[in-house]
Design a protein around this motif. Structure first.
Motif, mmCIF file in Angstrom:
data_model
loop_
_atom_site.group_PDB
_atom_site.id
_atom_site.type_symbol
_atom_site.label_atom_id
_atom_site.label_comp_id
_atom_site.label_asym_id
_atom_site.label_seq_id
_atom_site.Cartn_x
_atom_site.Cartn_y
_atom_site.Cartn_z
ATOM 1 N N ILE A 200 0.841 -1.201 0.000
ATOM 2 C CA ILE A 200 0.000 0.000 0.000
ATOM 3 C C ILE A 200 0.873 1.248 0.000
ATOM 4 O O ILE A 200 0.621 2.210 -0.742
ATOM 5 C CB ILE A 200 -0.950 0.002 1.215
ATOM 6 C CG1 ILE A 200 -2.006 -1.104 1.071
ATOM 7 C CG2 ILE A 200 -1.642 1.361 1.362
ATOM 8 C CD1 ILE A 200 -2.926 -1.242 2.266
ATOM 9 N N ASN A 201 1.915 1.237 0.819
ATOM 10 C CA ASN A 201 2.815 2.391 0.879
ATOM 11 C C ASN A 201 3.531 2.620 -0.454
ATOM 12 O O ASN A 201 3.755 3.767 -0.860
ATOM 13 C CB ASN A 201 3.837 2.195 2.002
ATOM 14 C CG ASN A 201 3.213 2.339 3.382
ATOM 15 O OD1 ASN A 201 2.237 3.066 3.561
ATOM 16 N ND2 ASN A 201 3.759 1.638 4.362
ATOM 17 N N GLU A 202 3.891 1.540 -1.135
ATOM 18 C CA GLU A 202 4.544 1.682 -2.441
ATOM 19 C C GLU A 202 3.589 2.282 -3.472
ATOM 20 O O GLU A 202 3.991 3.106 -4.302
ATOM 21 C CB GLU A 202 5.053 0.320 -2.913
ATOM 22 C CG GLU A 202 6.270 -0.183 -2.152
ATOM 23 C CD GLU A 202 6.799 -1.494 -2.714
ATOM 24 O OE1 GLU A 202 6.309 -1.922 -3.782
ATOM 25 O OE2 GLU A 202 7.697 -2.083 -2.094
ATOM 26 N N ILE A 203 2.335 1.864 -3.427
ATOM 27 C CA ILE A 203 1.345 2.426 -4.350
ATOM 28 C C ILE A 203 1.149 3.910 -4.074
ATOM 29 O O ILE A 203 1.085 4.734 -4.995
ATOM 30 C CB ILE A 203 0.007 1.668 -4.228
ATOM 31 C CG1 ILE A 203 0.167 0.223 -4.722
ATOM 32 C CG2 ILE A 203 -1.086 2.372 -5.028
ATOM 33 C CD1 ILE A 203 -1.057 -0.647 -4.489
ATOM 34 N N LEU A 204 1.068 4.270 -2.796
ATOM 35 C CA LEU A 204 0.903 5.680 -2.432
ATOM 36 C C LEU A 204 2.098 6.508 -2.890
ATOM 37 O O LEU A 204 1.936 7.632 -3.391
ATOM 38 C CB LEU A 204 0.724 5.807 -0.915
ATOM 39 C CG LEU A 204 -0.580 5.253 -0.331
ATOM 40 C CD1 LEU A 204 -0.535 5.263 1.189
ATOM 41 C CD2 LEU A 204 -1.782 6.049 -0.831
ATOM 42 N N LYS A 205 3.286 5.955 -2.735
ATOM 43 C CA LYS A 205 4.486 6.668 -3.174
ATOM 44 C C LYS A 205 4.452 6.911 -4.674
ATOM 45 O O LYS A 205 4.861 7.972 -5.162
ATOM 46 C CB LYS A 205 5.729 5.869 -2.787
ATOM 47 C CG LYS A 205 7.041 6.590 -3.055
ATOM 48 C CD LYS A 205 8.222 5.774 -2.542
ATOM 49 C CE LYS A 205 9.538 6.512 -2.776
ATOM 50 N NZ LYS A 205 10.699 5.729 -2.265
ATOM 51 N N CYS A 223 -7.613 3.934 3.122
ATOM 52 C CA CYS A 223 -6.538 2.937 3.048
ATOM 53 C C CYS A 223 -5.219 3.523 3.533
ATOM 54 O O CYS A 223 -4.463 2.867 4.260
ATOM 55 C CB CYS A 223 -6.383 2.426 1.616
ATOM 56 S SG CYS A 223 -7.667 1.286 1.086
ATOM 57 N N ALA A 224 -4.933 4.752 3.121
ATOM 58 C CA ALA A 224 -3.691 5.407 3.541
ATOM 59 C C ALA A 224 -3.656 5.566 5.059
ATOM 60 O O ALA A 224 -2.605 5.386 5.697
ATOM 61 C CB ALA A 224 -3.564 6.766 2.863
ATOM 62 N N TYR A 225 -4.797 5.880 5.633
ATOM 63 C CA TYR A 225 -4.883 6.063 7.087
ATOM 64 C C TYR A 225 -4.588 4.761 7.830
ATOM 65 O O TYR A 225 -3.762 4.719 8.752
ATOM 66 C CB TYR A 225 -6.272 6.580 7.442
ATOM 67 C CG TYR A 225 -6.551 6.667 8.920
ATOM 68 C CD1 TYR A 225 -5.863 7.578 9.726
ATOM 69 C CD2 TYR A 225 -7.505 5.854 9.518
ATOM 70 C CE1 TYR A 225 -6.121 7.665 11.084
ATOM 71 C CE2 TYR A 225 -7.771 5.935 10.868
ATOM 72 C CZ TYR A 225 -7.078 6.840 11.653
ATOM 73 O OH TYR A 225 -7.335 6.922 13.000
ATOM 74 N N HIS A 226 -5.252 3.685 7.419
ATOM 75 C CA HIS A 226 -5.041 2.408 8.097
ATOM 76 C C HIS A 226 -3.632 1.869 7.844
ATOM 77 O O HIS A 226 -3.040 1.224 8.720
ATOM 78 C CB HIS A 226 -6.093 1.399 7.650
ATOM 79 C CG HIS A 226 -7.447 1.659 8.239
ATOM 80 N ND1 HIS A 226 -7.713 1.507 9.583
ATOM 81 C CD2 HIS A 226 -8.606 2.089 7.673
ATOM 82 C CE1 HIS A 226 -8.976 1.814 9.823
ATOM 83 N NE2 HIS A 226 -9.537 2.171 8.682
#
Length: 329
Positions: A200-205, A223-226
């Motif tokens: 998830i963090n990689e997708i956000l980046k 999703c970013a919050y969790h």
């Protein structure tokens, strides 16, 4: 209130049943209305049965057909349905006062079902929901937001499944259940949470590299919050004994916060999410024990509705509505 009226009207009209004798357009209209109401219900009820307006157990409709403008949304419906199931299971576990002997088998069944959905999506839509690179490959697609959401939801539903086995996490199963969980399942749960939250963090980046500014669904912020909460909890937990870099976790949390500021800074729905994430990031820069105490739960005794409501996320509409009867006081 209007969502509840609409859902009850839909079931009164028996839109939750197939009508094969109707025309294609009529059938599609019924399916889309019904499944839209179901998705809305999942956002509001967050697995609490007393707030459900239309239960998955009474839906006998097929998913909408895959015509060009709608078919890319089908994976979202399928995976969102599994996520709604996970929220309901988490709620039931939180209220359980007895060990659940078949818990390991239930988890395995859910995991197998998720693999089946993954295979169906990959076969039908030529899209690998599990691969973070898949999102970047769709950056020029008119349906980019849908591809993004289905990938984020895919990883989030795994976090929802396995965070139940993280000791002291707010969404963890009660102590009476945790004591009967096999060590191998606990270890697998920690690894699964770590892997999926990393994805998830990689997708956000990757979102920060976009040149345009596509409209993104608010669920991306959820999703970013969790992901941020799990990202900061895992390395701070002395219970898990993980050797993770808190600096790296803070960096990932800042990336998620940057994404929210870029896409959702003017959104009322995500205002509390952003404020809470800012607080967690600032707290994590100090004593690691502080962030663990903030994100952990001491497994309080069950006390009917109060315990469940106190652990709803800040973005929960139920929590924001502050529903509370006078029996709690």
């Amino acid at each position: 209130m209007l969502a509840g009226i609409a859902a009850r009207g839909a079931t009164a009209l028996r839109l939750n049943y197939e009508r094969p004798e109707l025309s294609f357009v009529a059938q599609e209209t019924r399916r889309r209305v019904l499944w839209t109401l179901s998705l809305m219900d999942g956002v509001f009820s967050v697995g609490l049965p007393e707030y459900e307006t239309i239960s998955h157990s009474i839906i006998y409709q097929r998913l909408p057909s895959s015509e060009d403008a709608y078919r890319d949304g089908n994976p979202n419906v399928q995976i969102a349905g599994r996520q709604h199931l996970m929220e309901s299971n988490s709620t039931e576990l939180a209220l359980s006062e007895q060990p659940l002997a078949q818990l390991s088998g239930l988890v395995q069944d859910i995991q197998n079902d998720l693999r089946r959905v993954q295979a169906e999506v990959e076969y039908s839509f030529q899209y690998n929901v599990a691969a973070t690179a898949s999102v970047a490959e769709k950056k020029d697609s008119r349906w980019f937001a849908r591809y993004l959401q289905v990938s984020m939801t895919w990883h989030q539903v795994h976090c929802d499944l396995y965070r139940m086995f993280l000791p002291r996490y707010p969404q963890a199963a009660p102590k009476v259940i945790m004591e009967t969980v096999e060590p191998s399942l606990k270890a697998h749960a920690v690894k699964a949470c770590q892997d999926h939250v990393k994805n998830i963090n990689e997708i956000l980046k990757g979102l920060l590299d976009l040149t345009g500014h596509p409209v993104l669904p608010s669920y991306i912020a959820v999703c970013a919050y969790h992901a941020t909460r799990l990202t900061l909890f895992l390395p701070s937990s002395p219970v898990l004994g993980m050797q993770m870099n808190m600096e790296s976790a803070i960096e990932s949390a800042n990336v998620a916060l940057h994404v929210l500021h870029r896409w959702f800074s003017g959104s009322v729905a995500t205002e509390k999410i952003i404020l809470d994430m800012q607080y967690l990031v600032s707290l994590s820069r100090g004593d690691p024990g502080s962030i663990f105490r903030e994100l952990s739960c001491p497994s309080p005794p069950l006390d009917h509705g109060r315990h469940r409501h106190s652990h709803l996320a800040v973005h929960s509409l139920v929590r924001q509505a502050n529903f509370m009867d006078d029996g709690y006081d």
